[in-house]
Design a protein around this motif. Structure first.
Motif, short mmCIF file in Angstrom:
data_model
loop_
_atom_site.label_atom_id
_atom_site.label_comp_id
_atom_site.label_asym_id
_atom_site.label_seq_id
_atom_site.Cartn_x
_atom_site.Cartn_y
_atom_site.Cartn_z
N PRO A 150 38.72 47.07 42.29
CA PRO A 150 39.62 45.92 42.25
C PRO A 150 41.02 46.27 41.77
O PRO A 150 41.99 45.59 42.13
N PHE A 151 41.14 47.31 40.94
CA PHE A 151 42.48 47.68 40.48
C PHE A 151 43.32 48.18 41.64
O PHE A 151 44.52 47.88 41.74
N ARG A 152 42.71 48.93 42.54
CA ARG A 152 43.44 49.49 43.67
C ARG A 152 43.51 48.57 44.87
O ARG A 152 44.46 48.64 45.65
N HIS A 153 42.52 47.70 45.03
CA HIS A 153 42.43 46.93 46.26
C HIS A 153 42.33 45.41 46.03
O HIS A 153 42.19 44.67 47.01
N GLY A 154 42.40 44.95 44.79
CA GLY A 154 42.18 43.54 44.52
C GLY A 154 43.41 42.75 44.14
O GLY A 154 43.30 41.66 43.55
N GLY A 155 44.61 43.30 44.44
CA GLY A 155 45.83 42.57 44.13
C GLY A 155 46.08 42.50 42.64
O GLY A 155 45.45 43.17 41.82
N GLU A 156 47.02 41.64 42.27
CA GLU A 156 47.42 41.54 40.86
C GLU A 156 46.29 41.05 39.97
O GLU A 156 46.12 41.54 38.84
N ALA A 157 45.49 40.12 40.47
CA ALA A 157 44.37 39.62 39.67
C ALA A 157 43.37 40.74 39.40
O ALA A 157 42.83 40.86 38.29
N GLY A 158 43.12 41.56 40.41
CA GLY A 158 42.21 42.68 40.23
C GLY A 158 42.73 43.68 39.22
O GLY A 158 41.97 44.19 38.38
N LYS A 159 44.02 43.96 39.28
CA LYS A 159 44.61 44.89 38.31
C LYS A 159 44.45 44.38 36.89
O LYS A 159 44.07 45.12 35.97
N GLN A 160 44.76 43.13 36.69
CA GLN A 160 44.70 42.56 35.35
C GLN A 160 43.27 42.57 34.81
O GLN A 160 43.03 42.90 33.64
N ALA A 161 42.32 42.24 35.66
CA ALA A 161 40.92 42.17 35.22
C ALA A 161 40.40 43.55 34.83
O ALA A 161 39.76 43.72 33.79
N VAL A 162 40.67 44.55 35.68
CA VAL A 162 40.18 45.89 35.39
C VAL A 162 40.89 46.47 34.17
O VAL A 162 40.26 47.11 33.31
N ALA A 163 42.19 46.25 34.07
CA ALA A 163 42.94 46.76 32.92
C ALA A 163 42.41 46.16 31.62
O ALA A 163 42.34 46.85 30.59
#
Length: 335
Positions: free
Chosen positions: A29-42
């Motif tokens: 999700p960090f690489r392929h899930g948009g901004e929401a994915g980045k925030q969640a994984v981070a």
């Protein structure tokens, strides 16, 4: 590496615990899930780094064949006769290549080093004025071209993954995604191929393949084989096993990321005890910043902490040169 000071640490036997102690994080999700994915994984990564300093990473997009070929070439090298391994041996003046186990006399103890290593670093020998420590060319076994090709492909894949992880760490610390980028233009990283013999039956409890230590740089990406033996210290002082997870890398924070985070992230003690009765292979990639980077707590985080910087600034090149100088005098101290 920073070793634990008291030998009592290495007399503590690791517990086998639920893998949730060291979370498995999906990086997709960090690489392929948009901004929401980045925030969640981070946020997941930041929580793991604050609690224990370790996590497993799946969904990393590193092709399986890259890792499989590096393990195959590593095993092929370490199974060669000693005379052939010695042809690409490291020396105090050129500390890259094969590093054997030291000769042992008497009983094993806490300081016994029960592993061999092949050490590969960033190669910046094309610089007009190359540094004798950081810019030397790598040493390769001349009759194993596939060994060099596999190691260089693995190094490139790990460097790419490291850059994305730095973005995740930055977001997890509430900083701009590119917060660390300027310090990793020509990073002085290291790839190690490690070969661990089994710890002999009857050895004292404090004997390990590698003594408990923390890593020097910002992060380490570890590929483990199926044997296991990695152990990690929890914040409460308990040691736990960190077994391999198929398809996942084991990631840990090092000292420099702890300093940058002003202590929010934990650079944690870990060690290897191969009690499986068979040989073990692992491949850690040690990310380091550019040679002339000065690592200090990020100003925004210091401001959040009432202006108190918990760590002094450290010049990367000076710090690592002191570290490597110790290794050249005492290779048995090395991980």
């Amino acid at each position: 590496m920073s070793r634990s000071a008291a030998g009592v640490e290495d007399r503590i036997v690791a517990k086998t615990v639920d893998l949730a102690e060291i979370p498995i994080i999906d990086f997709s999700p960090f690489r392929h899930g948009g901004e929401a994915g980045k925030q969640a994984v981070a946020a997941e990564i930041a929580d793991a780094c604050a609690r224990i300093g370790f996590f497993y990473l799946k969904g990393h997009d590193v092709p399986p064949q890259v890792l499989a070929e590096t393990f195959a070439q590593s095993k092929a090298f370490f199974q060669r006769p000693v005379e052939e391994r010695r042809q690409s041996a490291a020396s105090p003046q050129w500390y890259r290549g094969w590093i054997p186990m030291p000769r042992r006399e008497g009983a094993l103890d806490r300081n016994s080093r029960l592993f061999e290593q092949y050490r590969i670093q960033a190669d910046f020998s094309d610089r007009p004025d190359p540094d004798p420590v950081f810019d030397r060319p790598n040493r390769w076994p001349e009759d194993m071209p596939a060994f060099r090709a596999a190691c260089e492909a693995h190094y490139a894949a790990m460097l790419g993954l490291s850059r994305d992880l730095l973005h995740a760490f930055a977001i997890g610390l509430g900083q701009p995604e590119d917060c660390f980028d300027a310090w990793f233009d020509r990073p002085i990283c290291q790839l190690s191929l490690l070969y661990y013999i089994p710890i002999p039956d009857g050895a004292d409890v404090e004997v390990s393949n590698t003594v408990s230590h923390t890593d020097e740089g910002p992060l380490t990406i570890l590929a483990q084989d199926s044997v296991g033996g990695l152990e990690v210290k929890r914040r409460d002082g308990t040691w736990i096993s960190a077994p391999p997870v198929p398809g996942a890398y084991t990631i840990n924070i090092g000292d420099m990321m702890m300093w940058w985070s002003n202590g929010r992230f934990l650079s944690n003690y870990h060690r290897v005890r191969n009690k499986a009765g068979v040989e073990r292979f692992s491949i850690p990639f040690f990310l380091n910043p550019d040679q002339h980077t000065v690592v200090a707590p990020l100003p925004a985080l210091v401001a959040q902490d009432g202006g108190q910087a918990r760590f002094d600034p450290v010049h990367v090149g000076t710090h690592l040169k002191r570290f490597y100088a110790r290794l050249e005098k005492s290779p048995g101290d090395f991980l």
